[in-house]
Write a protein that holds these residues in place. Sequence first.
Motif, PDB file in Angstrom:
ATOM      1  N   CYS A   1      -3.685  -1.630   8.480  1.00 29.82           N
ATOM      2  CA  CYS A   1      -3.841  -0.628   7.424  1.00 29.82           C
ATOM      3  C   CYS A   1      -4.915   0.373   7.828  1.00 29.82           C
ATOM      4  CB  CYS A   1      -4.211  -1.311   6.111  1.00 29.82           C
ATOM      5  SG  CYS A   1      -2.979  -2.519   5.543  1.00 29.82           S
ATOM      6  N   GLU A   2      -5.080   1.399   6.995  1.00 34.71           N
ATOM      7  CA  GLU A   2      -6.027   2.462   7.324  1.00 34.71           C
ATOM      8  C   GLU A   2      -7.475   2.058   7.081  1.00 34.71           C
ATOM      9  OE1 GLU A   2      -6.195   5.437   3.641  1.00 34.71           O
ATOM     10  OE2 GLU A   2      -4.153   4.894   4.200  1.00 34.71           O
TER      11      GLU A   2
ATOM     12  N   VAL B   1      -8.819  -4.541   4.320  1.00 30.78           N
ATOM     13  CA  VAL B   1      -8.013  -5.066   3.221  1.00 30.78           C
ATOM     14  C   VAL B   1      -8.869  -6.053   2.422  1.00 30.78           C
ATOM     15  CG1 VAL B   1      -5.865  -6.196   2.556  1.00 30.78           C
ATOM     16  CG2 VAL B   1      -5.947  -4.828   4.647  1.00 30.78           C
TER      17      VAL B   1
ATOM     18  N   THR C   1      -1.315  -0.590  -2.647  1.00 32.16           N
ATOM     19  CA  THR C   1      -0.014  -0.461  -2.003  1.00 32.16           C
ATOM     20  C   THR C   1       0.911  -1.576  -2.452  1.00 32.16           C
ATOM     21  OG1 THR C   1      -1.072   0.480  -0.031  1.00 32.16           O
ATOM     22  CG2 THR C   1       1.217  -0.243   0.199  1.00 32.16           C
TER      23      THR C   1
ATOM     24  N   HIS D   1       2.441   3.689  -2.742  1.00 33.17           N
ATOM     25  CA  HIS D   1       0.992   3.486  -2.777  1.00 33.17           C
ATOM     26  C   HIS D   1       0.341   4.563  -3.640  1.00 33.17           C
ATOM     27  CE1 HIS D   1       1.119   6.529   0.501  1.00 33.17           C
ATOM     28  NE2 HIS D   1      -0.022   6.909  -0.037  1.00 33.17           N
TER      29      HIS D   1
ATOM     30  N   TRP E   1       4.280  -3.683  -1.382  1.00 32.95           N
ATOM     31  CA  TRP E   1       5.045  -4.030  -0.182  1.00 32.95           C
ATOM     32  C   TRP E   1       6.233  -4.899  -0.572  1.00 32.95           C
ATOM     33  CZ3 TRP E   1       3.034  -2.148   4.482  1.00 32.95           C
ATOM     34  CH2 TRP E   1       1.698  -1.737   4.450  1.00 32.95           C
TER      35      TRP E   1
ATOM     36  N   THR F   1      -1.455  -4.950  -1.995  1.00 37.13           N
ATOM     37  CA  THR F   1      -2.741  -5.028  -1.303  1.00 37.13           C
ATOM     38  C   THR F   1      -3.682  -3.964  -1.849  1.00 37.13           C
ATOM     39  OG1 THR F   1      -1.941  -3.535   0.453  1.00 37.13           O
ATOM     40  CG2 THR F   1      -1.775  -5.910   0.858  1.00 37.13           C
TER      41      THR F   1
ATOM     42  N   GLU G   1       6.673  -0.847   3.274  1.00 34.95           N
ATOM     43  CA  GLU G   1       5.842  -0.277   2.222  1.00 34.95           C
ATOM     44  C   GLU G   1       6.746   0.416   1.199  1.00 34.95           C
ATOM     45  OE1 GLU G   1       2.702   3.349   1.481  1.00 34.95           O
ATOM     46  OE2 GLU G   1       2.493   2.216   3.366  1.00 34.95           O
TER      47      GLU G   1
ATOM     48  N   LEU H   1      -7.368  -1.878  -0.734  1.00 29.05           N
ATOM     49  CA  LEU H   1      -8.224  -1.567   0.407  1.00 29.05           C
ATOM     50  C   LEU H   1      -9.631  -1.198  -0.041  1.00 29.05           C
ATOM     51  CD1 LEU H   1      -5.911   0.596   2.727  1.00 29.05           C
ATOM     52  CD2 LEU H   1      -6.048  -1.901   2.501  1.00 29.05           C
TER      53      LEU H   1
END
Length: 297
Positions: free
Chosen positions: A24-25, A28, A53, A85, A55, A45, A82, A47
């Motif tokens: 991920c960016e 998490v 997000t 988000h 999934w 999830t 995905e 972040l």
Amino acid sequence: VLSCRYFGNFFRLQCQDKIINIFCEDFVTTIKERSIYENDNIFYTGLINGKLTEWEIIPHLDTETKNKKKAIKCMYNFEIKEVKHIYAHKSSISIIEVYPKQKIIITSGEDKFIYIRKAIDFELLTAIDLTYSFGNPVISKYLNIFPSLIKVSELNLLYVLIYDYDKQKTFIRGYNLNGIFFAQTNQEEFKNNNNEDLLFNHFSFTKYSNLIAGFYNSNNVYVLNGGTLTPIWDSELEEKEEGKKEKKEKTKDVKKEIGSKLLEFNPSNGDVYMLKESEIIISTIKEKSKLKELESL
């Protein structure tokens, strides 16, 4: 098995013979399955940058079963997609809770906000500022707090477990789904035999939507009235007989561990699951009469 909080900014999905790491960016912080239906493949999830997000796990048919009349979805071969988000918070997301009855998803973060959204499209329904004090003298806008657990009862009431960094204490607060505050625990009502403050670690619901709570520093459990968050019942826990027999010799000279890391109550059979330092213990109420009382709460 879904797991997160890896330094490489990924979460992990693991089955019997396959592991997938999804990068991920950002870091998490939390992960939560939807579990609305049996074999539901949706999860969420959160972040550290506030991104929420959704999934979906997409299983593929096993080639060996394709020619049979009843093809079976096999989780040994799958992919993760995905769905959608949103940047839900201005800081790290600490909690994700799904409430299927109202088809909503609830998140909270270090920005001290709780957001209630439609699960279908993440449309915002309610925003709760945990530091908003207008009309509520027990809430201070200067509190240095961290929300660590959210649950919604069958009566559509939202409860949040909060840690106070400055006082190093925990408390539970109640809101309705419109964001209106109605109760908070009073620390003076939760003391041990040495007059020390009890520290909440988790809470579950009884059969009639009262709260049953455990503590980091006590082996007792308390039942809290769902409307006032005042204690109405308490009892000491003891390990179930089968568990005692299995480790009688191992714990012969070991001092009894006080408190637990987490406590979960099963209203269907009266069992209490306690996460200790290195094991999970299935406990029950010490007195049978007390167990019957608990069933009526």
